[in-house]
Scaffold this motif. Structure first.
Motif, short mmCIF file in Angstrom:
data_model
loop_
_atom_site.label_atom_id
_atom_site.label_comp_id
_atom_site.label_asym_id
_atom_site.label_seq_id
_atom_site.Cartn_x
_atom_site.Cartn_y
_atom_site.Cartn_z
N CYS A 194 56.56 -4.14 -40.03
CA CYS A 194 56.61 -2.94 -39.57
C CYS A 194 55.78 -2.49 -39.70
N ASN A 195 55.19 -1.16 -39.08
CA ASN A 195 54.42 -0.74 -38.79
C ASN A 195 54.99 1.52 -38.40
N VAL A 196 53.91 2.27 -39.25
CA VAL A 196 54.09 3.31 -38.68
C VAL A 196 52.94 4.36 -38.74
N TYR A 197 52.92 4.36 -37.53
CA TYR A 197 50.53 5.34 -37.21
C TYR A 197 51.27 7.27 -37.63
N LEU A 198 51.12 8.08 -38.52
CA LEU A 198 51.11 8.92 -39.34
C LEU A 198 49.99 9.80 -38.72
N GLY A 199 49.01 9.50 -38.11
CA GLY A 199 47.42 9.69 -37.73
C GLY A 199 46.88 10.14 -38.59
N THR A 200 46.77 11.06 -39.09
CA THR A 200 45.54 11.79 -40.17
C THR A 200 46.08 11.19 -41.27
#
Length: 116
Positions: free
Chosen positions: A95-101
């Motif tokens: 599972c992954n979450v990309y939160l930008g900066t």
């Protein structure tokens, strides 16, 4: 602290189904930016399915129709329903979450093995 905890992996026969879950904590939950990846033996990690920044879903082309991504805001959880599993789906699913900066976060992974 952002945490993602996967569950639901296991051993299944070809043609079977599994449903993976990923519980997310440490952020204001939204499905946007969340998704599933997998790493098959001897290969690089690849995207399986993810929610876009607009909340729509994107799938690896070869998995369309067999895998379904969903989310439950009330439970801070996303799911991956996997049907018609094949031996080549054997992998560790992340599972992954990309939160930008704010960062890119991964769970510990859950093993899925498709074998008779």
């Amino acid at each position: 602290q952002v945490q993602l905890v996967e569950s639901g992996g296991g051993l299944v026969q070809p043609g079977g189904s599994l449903k993976l879950s990923c519980v997310v904590s440490g952020i204001d939950f939204s499905v946007n930016g969340l998704g599933w990846y997998r790493q098959r033996p001897g290969t690089q990690r690849e995207v399986v399915a993810r929610f876009t920044s607009m909340g729509t879903t994107l799938y690896k082309d070869s998995l369309k129709g067999r895998f379904t991504l969903s989310g439950d805001n009330a439970k801070n959880t996303i799911y991956l329903q996997m049907d018609g599993l094949r031996p080549e789906d054997t992998a560790v699913y992340y599972c992954n979450v990309y939160l930008g900066t704010l960062g890119d976060y991964w769970g510990q992974g859950t093993q899925v093995t498709v074998s008779s």
